[in-house]
Write a protein that holds these residues in place. Structure first.
Motif, PDB file in Angstrom:
ATOM      1  N   ALA A 355       0.813  -1.237   0.077  1.00 22.41           N
ATOM      2  CA  ALA A 355       0.001   0.057  -0.002  1.00 22.41           C
ATOM      3  C   ALA A 355       0.975   1.215   0.058  1.00 22.41           C
ATOM      4  CB  ALA A 355      -0.873   0.121   1.110  1.00 22.41           C
ATOM      5  N   HIS A 356       2.253   1.190   0.011  1.00 22.64           N
ATOM      6  CA  HIS A 356       3.228   2.333   0.009  1.00 22.64           C
ATOM      7  C   HIS A 356       3.991   2.398  -1.176  1.00 22.64           C
ATOM      8  CE1 HIS A 356       1.609   2.934   4.067  1.00 22.64           C
ATOM      9  NE2 HIS A 356       1.929   1.862   4.338  1.00 22.64           N
ATOM     10  N   PRO A 357       3.556   2.494  -2.407  1.00 19.41           N
ATOM     11  CA  PRO A 357       4.310   2.683  -3.776  1.00 19.41           C
ATOM     12  C   PRO A 357       5.312   3.674  -3.496  1.00 19.41           C
ATOM     13  CG  PRO A 357       1.794   3.357  -3.975  1.00 19.41           C
ATOM     14  CD  PRO A 357       2.171   2.954  -2.562  1.00 19.41           C
ATOM     15  N   LEU A 358       5.317   4.657  -2.677  1.00 21.64           N
ATOM     16  CA  LEU A 358       5.976   5.775  -2.701  1.00 21.64           C
ATOM     17  C   LEU A 358       7.517   5.463  -2.634  1.00 21.64           C
ATOM     18  CD1 LEU A 358       6.700   8.911  -2.597  1.00 21.64           C
ATOM     19  CD2 LEU A 358       6.299   8.928  -0.275  1.00 21.64           C
ATOM     20  N   ILE A 359       7.779   4.368  -1.852  1.00 24.26           N
ATOM     21  CA  ILE A 359       9.155   4.086  -1.556  1.00 24.26           C
ATOM     22  C   ILE A 359       9.841   3.399  -2.909  1.00 24.26           C
ATOM     23  CG2 ILE A 359      10.466   2.045  -0.219  1.00 24.26           C
ATOM     24  CD1 ILE A 359       8.649   2.593   2.303  1.00 24.26           C
ATOM     25  N   GLN A 360       8.759   2.716  -3.633  1.00 18.98           N
ATOM     26  CA  GLN A 360       9.531   2.014  -5.030  1.00 18.98           C
ATOM     27  C   GLN A 360       9.671   3.484  -5.897  1.00 18.98           C
ATOM     28  OE1 GLN A 360       9.524  -1.333  -5.193  1.00 18.98           O
ATOM     29  NE2 GLN A 360       9.039  -1.200  -3.033  1.00 18.98           N
ATOM     30  N   GLN A 361       8.716   4.477  -5.710  1.00 16.91           N
ATOM     31  CA  GLN A 361       8.996   5.433  -6.581  1.00 16.91           C
ATOM     32  C   GLN A 361      10.310   6.180  -6.189  1.00 16.91           C
ATOM     33  OE1 GLN A 361       6.853   7.118  -9.036  1.00 16.91           O
ATOM     34  NE2 GLN A 361       5.674   5.163  -8.777  1.00 16.91           N
ATOM     35  N   LEU A 362      10.576   6.284  -4.858  1.00 15.07           N
ATOM     36  CA  LEU A 362      11.908   7.104  -4.415  1.00 15.07           C
ATOM     37  C   LEU A 362      12.914   6.281  -4.766  1.00 15.07           C
ATOM     38  CD1 LEU A 362      10.609   7.938  -0.930  1.00 15.07           C
ATOM     39  CD2 LEU A 362      11.308   9.769  -3.067  1.00 15.07           C
ATOM     40  N   LEU A 363      12.939   5.022  -4.832  1.00 12.48           N
ATOM     41  CA  LEU A 363      14.324   4.085  -5.204  1.00 12.48           C
ATOM     42  C   LEU A 363      14.453   4.383  -6.742  1.00 12.48           C
ATOM     43  CD1 LEU A 363      13.430   0.855  -2.946  1.00 12.48           C
ATOM     44  CD2 LEU A 363      15.490   2.428  -2.841  1.00 12.48           C
ATOM     45  N   ASP A 364      13.205   4.368  -7.565  1.00 11.75           N
ATOM     46  CA  ASP A 364      13.443   4.484  -8.875  1.00 11.75           C
ATOM     47  C   ASP A 364      14.405   5.815  -9.174  1.00 11.75           C
ATOM     48  OD1 ASP A 364      12.336   2.553  -9.825  1.00 11.75           O
ATOM     49  OD2 ASP A 364      10.244   3.390  -9.764  1.00 11.75           O
ATOM     50  N   LEU A 365      13.686   6.975  -8.410  1.00 15.66           N
ATOM     51  CA  LEU A 365      14.465   8.424  -8.446  1.00 15.66           C
ATOM     52  C   LEU A 365      15.893   8.138  -8.251  1.00 15.66           C
ATOM     53  CD1 LEU A 365      12.095  11.093  -6.696  1.00 15.66           C
ATOM     54  CD2 LEU A 365      12.845  10.934  -9.213  1.00 15.66           C
ATOM     55  N   MET A 366      16.159   7.493  -7.142  1.00 17.82           N
ATOM     56  CA  MET A 366      17.617   7.264  -6.490  1.00 17.82           C
ATOM     57  C   MET A 366      18.188   6.698  -7.849  1.00 17.82           C
ATOM     58  SD  MET A 366      16.996   6.540  -2.581  1.00 17.82           S
ATOM     59  CE  MET A 366      18.551   5.765  -2.292  1.00 17.82           C
ATOM     60  N   TRP A 367      17.690   5.500  -8.570  1.00 14.01           N
ATOM     61  CA  TRP A 367      18.683   4.896  -9.386  1.00 14.01           C
ATOM     62  C   TRP A 367      18.794   5.924 -10.821  1.00 14.01           C
ATOM     63  CZ3 TRP A 367      21.584   0.755  -9.302  1.00 14.01           C
ATOM     64  CH2 TRP A 367      21.495  -0.139  -8.252  1.00 14.01           C
ATOM     65  N   LEU A 368      17.706   6.792 -10.754  1.00 10.90           N
ATOM     66  CA  LEU A 368      17.819   7.684 -12.162  1.00 10.90           C
ATOM     67  C   LEU A 368      18.404   8.885 -11.846  1.00 10.90           C
ATOM     68  CD1 LEU A 368      15.936   8.128 -14.698  1.00 10.90           C
ATOM     69  CD2 LEU A 368      14.484   9.435 -13.080  1.00 10.90           C
ATOM     70  N   LEU A 369      18.643   9.568 -10.551  1.00 10.24           N
ATOM     71  CA  LEU A 369      19.273  10.813 -10.420  1.00 10.24           C
ATOM     72  C   LEU A 369      20.596  10.701  -9.723  1.00 10.24           C
ATOM     73  CD1 LEU A 369      15.911  12.846  -9.755  1.00 10.24           C
ATOM     74  CD2 LEU A 369      17.241  12.644 -11.868  1.00 10.24           C
ATOM     75  N   MET A 370      20.870   9.186  -9.080  1.00 11.19           N
ATOM     76  CA  MET A 370      22.061   9.711  -8.372  1.00 11.19           C
ATOM     77  C   MET A 370      23.342   8.632  -9.229  1.00 11.19           C
ATOM     78  SD  MET A 370      20.565   8.809  -4.746  1.00 11.19           S
ATOM     79  CE  MET A 370      22.011   8.476  -3.811  1.00 11.19           C
ATOM     80  N   GLU A 371      24.522   9.238  -9.292  1.00 14.10           N
ATOM     81  CA  GLU A 371      25.507   8.318  -9.636  1.00 14.10           C
ATOM     82  C   GLU A 371      25.623   6.854  -9.204  1.00 14.10           C
ATOM     83  OE1 GLU A 371      27.331   9.116 -12.156  1.00 14.10           O
ATOM     84  OE2 GLU A 371      27.088  11.102 -12.083  1.00 14.10           O
ATOM     85  N   GLU A 372      26.077   5.724  -9.963  1.00 13.34           N
ATOM     86  CA  GLU A 372      25.791   4.488  -9.707  1.00 13.34           C
ATOM     87  C   GLU A 372      26.383   4.393  -8.192  1.00 13.34           C
ATOM     88  OE1 GLU A 372      25.938   0.502 -12.581  1.00 13.34           O
ATOM     89  OE2 GLU A 372      24.369   2.350 -12.231  1.00 13.34           O
ATOM     90  N   TYR A 373      27.679   4.774  -8.114  1.00 12.33           N
ATOM     91  CA  TYR A 373      28.271   4.424  -7.003  1.00 12.33           C
ATOM     92  C   TYR A 373      27.739   5.138  -5.777  1.00 12.33           C
ATOM     93  CZ  TYR A 373      30.339   9.314  -6.786  1.00 12.33           C
ATOM     94  OH  TYR A 373      30.536  10.525  -6.807  1.00 12.33           O
ATOM     95  N   GLU A 374      26.980   6.308  -5.889  1.00 10.59           N
ATOM     96  CA  GLU A 374      26.349   6.596  -4.847  1.00 10.59           C
ATOM     97  C   GLU A 374      25.084   5.932  -4.167  1.00 10.59           C
ATOM     98  OE1 GLU A 374      27.098  11.523  -5.939  1.00 10.59           O
ATOM     99  OE2 GLU A 374      25.305  10.524  -6.786  1.00 10.59           O
ATOM    100  N   VAL A 375      24.274   5.375  -5.481  1.00  6.17           N
ATOM    101  CA  VAL A 375      23.465   4.564  -5.190  1.00  6.17           C
ATOM    102  C   VAL A 375      23.759   3.333  -4.058  1.00  6.17           C
ATOM    103  CG1 VAL A 375      21.201   3.240  -5.847  1.00  6.17           C
ATOM    104  CG2 VAL A 375      22.196   5.300  -7.422  1.00  6.17           C
ATOM    105  N   HIS A 376      24.875   2.691  -4.783  1.00  2.00           N
ATOM    106  CA  HIS A 376      25.333   1.605  -4.124  1.00  2.00           C
ATOM    107  C   HIS A 376      25.635   1.703  -2.668  1.00  2.00           C
ATOM    108  CE1 HIS A 376      26.654  -0.494  -8.300  1.00  2.00           C
ATOM    109  NE2 HIS A 376      25.420  -0.297  -8.130  1.00  2.00           N
ATOM    110  N   GLU A 377      26.363   2.868  -2.504  1.00  4.50           N
ATOM    111  CA  GLU A 377      26.928   3.021  -1.053  1.00  4.50           C
ATOM    112  C   GLU A 377      25.666   3.471  -0.163  1.00  4.50           C
ATOM    113  OE1 GLU A 377      29.289   3.261   2.238  1.00  4.50           O
ATOM    114  OE2 GLU A 377      29.964   2.446  -0.137  1.00  4.50           O
ATOM    115  N   CYS A 378      24.648   4.254  -0.762  1.00  4.94           N
ATOM    116  CA  CYS A 378      23.451   4.547   0.147  1.00  4.94           C
ATOM    117  C   CYS A 378      22.873   3.575   0.330  1.00  4.94           C
ATOM    118  CB  CYS A 378      22.463   5.471  -0.742  1.00  4.94           C
ATOM    119  SG  CYS A 378      21.034   6.161   0.156  1.00  4.94           S
ATOM    120  N   LEU A 379      22.350   2.269  -0.472  1.00  2.89           N
ATOM    121  CA  LEU A 379      21.656   1.204  -0.316  1.00  2.89           C
ATOM    122  C   LEU A 379      22.285   0.407   0.700  1.00  2.89           C
ATOM    123  CD1 LEU A 379      20.428   0.105  -3.967  1.00  2.89           C
ATOM    124  CD2 LEU A 379      18.885   0.867  -1.905  1.00  2.89           C
ATOM    125  N   LYS A 380      23.886   0.347   0.757  1.00  6.68           N
ATOM    126  CA  LYS A 380      24.356  -0.566   1.479  1.00  6.68           C
ATOM    127  C   LYS A 380      24.169  -0.015   2.922  1.00  6.68           C
ATOM    128  CE  LYS A 380      28.913  -0.775   1.984  1.00  6.68           C
ATOM    129  NZ  LYS A 380      30.358  -0.503   1.437  1.00  6.68           N
TER     130      LYS A 380
END
Length: 1309
Positions: A355-380
């Motif tokens: 019921a909370h698709p917003l988190i999926q949307q935010l993760l999509d945004l992160m993969w879209l607008l952040m550099e790959e290494y930044e997303v990786h470090e952030c998720l880790k």
């Protein structure tokens, strides 16, 4: 910046900028007025008072960047002054453990220098930063609850392997293991800690006090008046014993339990925090405020339904925000404090994670607008923080905190791209992700709120004295029944709450096992499979390397969740493919064990080492399974071992070097796990100078044992290698002709199933056994309480003092029981619940089916890994012994059939020539031995097909040489117990008064003889002419050995006991002595069994060896009788010493066994048989009639006269054991005694004296009656026949004897 933000946005074509082509004119960037309003709404200043529209600067995307810069710099001017070095602290601003000089002993330290594991007796380490004034705090995350002392110390404190923090004058520590505080001396303080707790250490250098908190609850001031002044500065310090592990938080991440007025040792990144929070505010504004282009105005939106619909205005705005936000999201502190808090707040509205698709949307945004290494470090960092938060949250009644963190974990893992990245690089490589499947059990029941959940406690109350079976089961009183029901209701409430958490954990695994998400590379399941195999490998081969091993309590939870997820997918596949098997019929097909597609590391196979099997069975593999072994590979197996060793050593040496970049704040992504609660593995091995010499031999600690994989390495396998495709069978390559050609399920699920069985074998079984301890404690306390209550009721009125003491004891026991029964409820729900029992039962059935399928493949059965047989035996024993009081095994579906199939496996394979490992053979033998001790499992053995039963008995009757015979002998004894002379006891008569160690032991079960198996034994012995002599010869040899050893040992024990100086007999020697005695008794019982079931073997002298066997038997019986019955002899004296360890050594067991054999030979037989037996017995030179008289308590007058002045000692007599020996049996002994008395008188009258030259030179008991060919040496027949059963050389000249002729003395001489 524009180019970066916009460029990334549009070059990654994740979004179509327009949903429908005709809307193109609407979806361009909005007009400048609307854009200006929009940007001002999004980027508000912090004081909140917007300047009037007229004075506002007109905002466009061209000048947005400087506007944001200005907004972010607004408060940072004032921040800079605050960021100066805090007064009262010395040392680097990033606080870590001092791994260069501030430690003692051997320690393993994590990459981030915040986690530590003890690797010696008592290692100590301190931090790099110290404090000398002000109020300071740091937190310690307790990963194991053992012996540790945590606190503060000065630079002058000198530690060693015995003394740590708190043991020297200027060091102060709290120890939650022993619940004490330490400063040279020690006193009680605080509460006990458990793994998963957080200890806060506070020091107030203005007041001179030190205090500690546990999970945010203050334990009070521990020390006041600590030494202060010039040169006195305090470092955080810890001392921990071997294998204990903790992680420190000096302030590199937000404190879990901050205390007002106290500063963390490391300052939080204040400036970055302010920036990040502002940027997050802007991001929230974007989500809240939408642009209605048609109306040309701004509208408020509902946050939960927000979607990025490719509006360029919004996208470019977000790109600007992320341009600043991305670099901040690589920092641990900010991820935990800003991002994680925000994501959790989204889920706080409740409802399902979907019921909370917003988190999926935010993760999509992160993969879209952040550099790959930044997303990786952030998720880790996000997952690390989640794991830490999950593991170190206190347990509250509704488990709300755990549920909260698991829900966010699920939300993150629902995002496909993030899930695959985390699976590939983080979950098994950097994190101990298995922690997510663990539910810790609370040590302190009150805080976990179990008192509210389970207000009424109850414990079992029916105990029997003296270990006897209770005949009358007391009816429980009405009050007891009410209490029990209330307790059970409380347990049900608890179970419902725990099931919610377990359901979420299974959901995580279902996400990881998804095999439909093939977008962008391999499906999650195949990434998981390879990581899971590696996880198993680390746990199977690194038994010594602590940092990699998964703690067994995690493994138990992981196993159950994995079974649930596996069965979900298995049955899902069955629903789609009706021809496949359901999970109820699951098994692992045999080709997995030999086709090389699944890596079993260096695990032992049933037939020995894999390289050996490939060589010896290569023809069978080619013929049966069409698997060809490359000759070069065989060569390589033998030749390359050395090279591989060297290679692995050099690569390990390279990986051992401490990495130059100390990835502060985040571990380097390297395989394995860190010791500390969440990070990967400990890389630095610290050893102080004193210990370096100790360490040198163990240097290759990091060099993992190498694993030979000649087939595809685990890392390289793709979906096709596993599942197969057209004409390629994947994992199922090489199906043997015996295997049915039908689909089982998806191949990947078979490999997971195989991994689950391996996991059970690695550590789950031991853990299941370990946790039973709590219910044992409950029983012990309940007995003590019952005992105390009985004493209170018997206590005389006048003894008030005793009465008060008893009441105190009663109170202590009741409190302890209240606590334990609640804890037991938790353990019964999380570990021993009915569902968990069904999981283990399912696993048992999987193993049984796998073994049955493997067995049909003939010689290829040797490829099966040993652990399948171990798990079959262990899981049955767990079901029977560990789950029993709460859930009964009899209620499981198909229980009788499963028992019988397991019995068939044990009966068939305990003597299977395809199985070579001695350990596994012993285990099979022991399992069969305990199987025949319990009536229900013995009946299962009787239900297996007749030919299997007969073949089992034949294997049991194989000669005892060159094999572990004690176990098979014990099996035969159990089949007989209850039928022999005076052999109906569960425990020996003289041991009834003492408490049995454990009434559930196989040896303490009531006799349950098996007449069916006895009949098979009688048939085999009578029909097979060669079997009986070789079997009995070996039994007589072993009896001779065991009894001689026993006599030799009691002589030594007697001599030691008679010495004047106070000395102790070695307990091991006593144990061996008792074992030899028990073996002698059980061998005598097997002889009694043989004489009873097949007397003709001894008494039918048409059989070639029966006379010889009878003579040997008579000789041994006389030896035993003489040793045991001689008045005031060695045996008597040792029995009367009553040494601990020799409890089982007594007259009764050994004498009734001998009596049973004699009665059978002399009384319960036909006239001819009795005559032969009597003649042989009396002809034996050792025969003494007084030994037989002793059995009935008749003693010689001379002995009586001598003993009279001494105490009036009771003599042994079978007549005193009326409960154990029936009147009929006693009458037979009387009859035997009178018969022997009569016969011995006649024999004495008729025997002629023989001259010494005519006596056999070997035994000096019988006249010479045989001459050997070709050397013509002579002896009596008995000696040479016995000798020839084991040896073909002449006694005297060592020539090989070719024949033996009768010898009669020439008349002339």
């Amino acid at each position: 910046m524009m180019s970066r933000g916009a460029g990334t946005a549009f070059s990654r074509k994740n979004y179509r900028l327009s949903t429908e082509p005709e809307k193109s004119k609407v979806t361009g960037i909005v007009n400048s007025r609307l854009l200006n309003d929009y940007l001002h709404c999004i980027f508000t200043s912090t004081d909140g008072n917007q300047p009037a529209a007229a004075y506002r600067k007109h905002l466009t995307f061209q000048n947005l960047q400087e506007h944001i810069d200005r907004l972010l710099a607004e408060e940072n001017g004032s921040e800079d002054s605050r960021d100066q070095v805090a007064e009262g602290r010395l040392g680097p601003s990033t606080v870590v453990l001092d791994h260069t000089s501030g430690f003692e002993g051997l320690l393993l330290v994590d990459d981030d220098l915040l986690g530590v594991i003890g690797h010696s007796n008592f290692g100590s380490i301190r931090a790099t930063t110290c404090v000398y004034k002000g109020k300071w705090i740091y937190e310690v995350l307790i990963s194991s609850q053992g012996l540790m002392q945590i606190g503060w110390c000065t630079l002058n404190c000198r530690f060693n392997q015995e003394e740590g923090v708190g043991d020297t004058p200027d060091s102060y520590a709290y120890d939650g293991n022993r619940v004490r505080k330490w400063n040279v001396t020690t006193t009680n303080y605080g509460k006990s800690w458990a793994a998963g707790d957080i200890v806060s250490c506070l020091i107030d250098l203005d007041e001179g006090t030190i205090a500690f908190c546990l999970n945010g609850i203050s334990l009070g001031t521990a020390f006041d008046n600590i030494t202060r002044g010039a040169g006195m500065a305090y470092f955080p310090g810890i001392s921990l014993s071997f294998k204990e592990s903790v992680a420190f938080n000096f302030g590199s991440r937000p404190l879990r339990y901050p205390v007002e007025g106290y500063r963390p040792l490391q300052d939080p990144p204040v400036a970055d925090l302010v920036k990040a929070r502002k940027l997050l505010g802007y991001l929230k504004n974007v989500i809240h405020i939408g642009i209605d282009v048609t109306e040309g105005k701004l509208v408020e939106k509902d946050m939960s339904t927000w979607q990025l619909q490719g509006e360029p205005t919004v996208l470019i705005t977000l790109a600007h925000i992320f341009n600043y936000f991305s670099p901040l999201m690589c920092k641990v502190y900010l991820v935990e404090d800003v991002l994680m808090t925000f994501l959790l707040s989204i889920l706080e509205q409740g409802g399902a994670v979907e019921a909370h698709p917003l988190i999926q949307q935010l993760l999509d945004l992160m993969w879209l607008l952040m550099e790959e290494y930044e997303v990786h470090e952030c998720l880790k960092q996000l997952l690390m923080s989640l794991l830490r938060a999950y593991r170190f949250s206190p347990i509250i009644p509704d488990l709300g905190l755990q549920i909260h963190y698991l829900r966010l974990t699920i939300a993150v893992l629902k995002h496909e791209k993030s899930r695959k990245y985390l699976l590939s690089n983080v979950l098994f490589d950097v994190l101990r992700s298995v922690v997510f499947f663990y539910i810790k059990s609370p040590l302190r029941v009150e805080e976990a709120g179990l008192q509210e959940l389970i207000p009424t406690t109850w414990w079992p109350n029916r105990f029997t004295k003296e270990g006897k079976e209770s005949k009358e089961v007391k009816e429980e009183s009405a009050e007891e029944r009410l209490r029990r029901r209330a307790y059970e209701r409380g347990c049900q409430r608890l179970k419902k709450r725990i099931e919610v958490v377990e359901g979420l954990q299974v959901q995580i695994l279902k996400l990881l096992l998804n095999n439909k998400d093939r977008g962008g590379g391999e499906a999650s399941r195949y990434i998981f499979l390879n990581k899971f195999r590696k996880f198993l490998q680390e746990n199977a081969s690194n038994r010594g390397n602590l940092t990699v091993l998964c703690p067994p309590e995690y493994m138990v939870c992981f196993l159950h969740r994995l079974i649930a997820a596996l069965r979900f997918f298995w049955d899902g596949h069955k629903a789609k493919t009706p021809a496949a098997l359901s999970s109820e019929e699951a098994y692992v097909p045999p080709q997995l064990f030999y086709n090389g597609k699944v890596d079993y590391f260096d695990l032992q196979r049933l037939g020995g080492l894999l390289s050996h099997l490939k060589k010896t069975l290569k023809d069978d593999l080619a013929a049966k399974a069409n698997v060809l072994i490359d000759p070069a590979e065989l060569q390589a197996v033998t030749m390359d071992d050395l090279d591989e060793d060297e290679e692995s050593a050099t690569s390990a040496a390279q990986s051992q070097r401490p990495s130059a970049a100390l990835a502060i704040g985040g571990a380097l992504a390297r395989p394995g796990w860190l010791s500390s609660p969440t990070l990967g593995r400990a890389n630095r091995f610290l050893s102080s100078t004193a210990a370096v010499s100790l360490m040198n031999p163990r240097r290759p600690l990091g060099a993992l044992e190498k694993i030979k994989v000649r087939t595809l390495s685990v890392e390289q396998r793709t979906e096709e290698d596993i599942e197969g495709s057209h004409g390629n069978e994947g994992l199922l390559l090489g199906r043997p002709p015996e295997e049915p050609d039908q689909p089982i399920t998806e191949n990947s699920l078979l490999e997971i199933l195989d991994g689950i069985v391996m996991m059970y074998n690695l550590s789950v079984h031991q853990q299941l056994g370990k946790m039973v301890g709590v219910s044992d404690d409950v029983n012990e306390y309940a007995m003590a309480l019952k005992d105390t209550e009985e004493k209170i009721s018997r206590c005389p009125k006048r003894r008030r003092d005793i009465h008060e003491e008893l009441l105190k004891s009663q109170k202590v026991f009741s409190e302890k029981l209240n606590h334990l029964s609640r804890r037991l409820a938790w353990i019964n729900v999380t570990i021993y619940s009915k569902e968990k029992m069904q999981d283990i039962y399912w696993l048992l059935r999987v193993c049984i089916r796998t073994i049955e399928h493997g067995d049909r493949t003939g010689s290829l059965f040797a490829f099966m890994p040993e652990f399948y047989l171990s798990v079959a035996m262990n899981s049955y024993s767990a079901l029977k012994n560990y789950f029993s009081p709460v859930n009964s095994m009899e209620e499981l579906p198909g229980y009788e059939e499963t028992l019988m199939r397991l019995a068939a496996i044990l009966a068939k394979h305990f003597a299977d020539s395809r199985i070579v490992g001695t350990d596994i053979r012993d285990s099979l033998m022991q399992a069969l031995a305990s199987y025949v001790c319990y009536p229900h499992s013995l009946r299962a053995v009787e239900r297996i097909p007749e030919e299997q039963r007969i073949s089992m008995m034949k294997n049991l009757l194989a000669p005892y040489e060159q094999r572990p015979w004690a176990q098979t002998n014990w099996i035969l004894v159990r089949l007989w117990r209850g039928c022999g002379f005076g052999y109906r006891y569960t425990r020996l008569p003289h041991l009834l008064k003492i408490k049995p160690e454990d009434a559930s032991l196989p040896s303490l079960q009531k006799p349950c003889p098996s007449t069916l198996l006895q009949r098979h034994m009688a048939d085999l012995l009578c029909s097979d002419r060669d079997l009986a002599p070789s079997f009995l010869n070996s039994v007589l040899n072993q009896l001779n050995w065991a009894f001689s050893e026993f006599i030799g040992m009691i002589q030594e024990i007697q001599q030691a006991a008679e010495r004047l100086e106070r000395n102790f007999v070695d307990s091991r020697q006593l144990k061996v002595c008792a074992t030899c005695f028990d073996l002698s008794v059980s061998l005598l019982r097997v002889l009694e069994m043989t004489v009873t079931l097949a007397p003709e073997i001894f008494l039918d002298w048409n059989r070639p060896s029966s006379e010889l066997l009878l003579r040997r038997l008579a000789q041994l019986l006389n030896q035993v009788l003489n040793r045991v019955t001689a008045e005031r002899n060695l045996f008597d004296r040792v029995v009367n010493l009553r040494l601990p360890g020799l409890e089982s050594v007594d007259h009764y067991p050994i004498l009734v066994a001998v009596t049973g054999i004699l009665v059978r030979l002399l009384v319960d037989t036909d006239v001819q048989g009795a005559e032969r037996a009597t003649a042989v017995l009396l002809a034996d030179p050792c025969f003494q009639l007084r030994s037989i008289q002793y059995l009935l308590g008749h003693t010689e007058p001379s002995a009586l006269a001598a003993a009279a002045p001494a105490t009036d000692k009771r003599h042994f007599s079978l007549q005193t054991y009326t409960e154990y020996i029936s009147a009929e049996e006693l009458a037979k002994v009387d009859k035997m005694l009178s018969h022997l008395s009569e016969e011995s008188k006649q024999a004495a009258a008729t025997t002629l004296p023989t001259s010494e030259e005519d006596l056999c030179p070997i035994c000096y008991a019988h006249p010479i009656s045989a001459i050997f060919r070709p050397c013509s040496h002579k002896s009596c027949k008995a000696c040479i026949n016995q000798h020839l059963m084991n040896n073909k050389d002449c006694f005297f000249c060592k020539a090989t004897i070719t024949g033996v002729d009768d010898f009669t003395k020439p008349a002339s001489s």
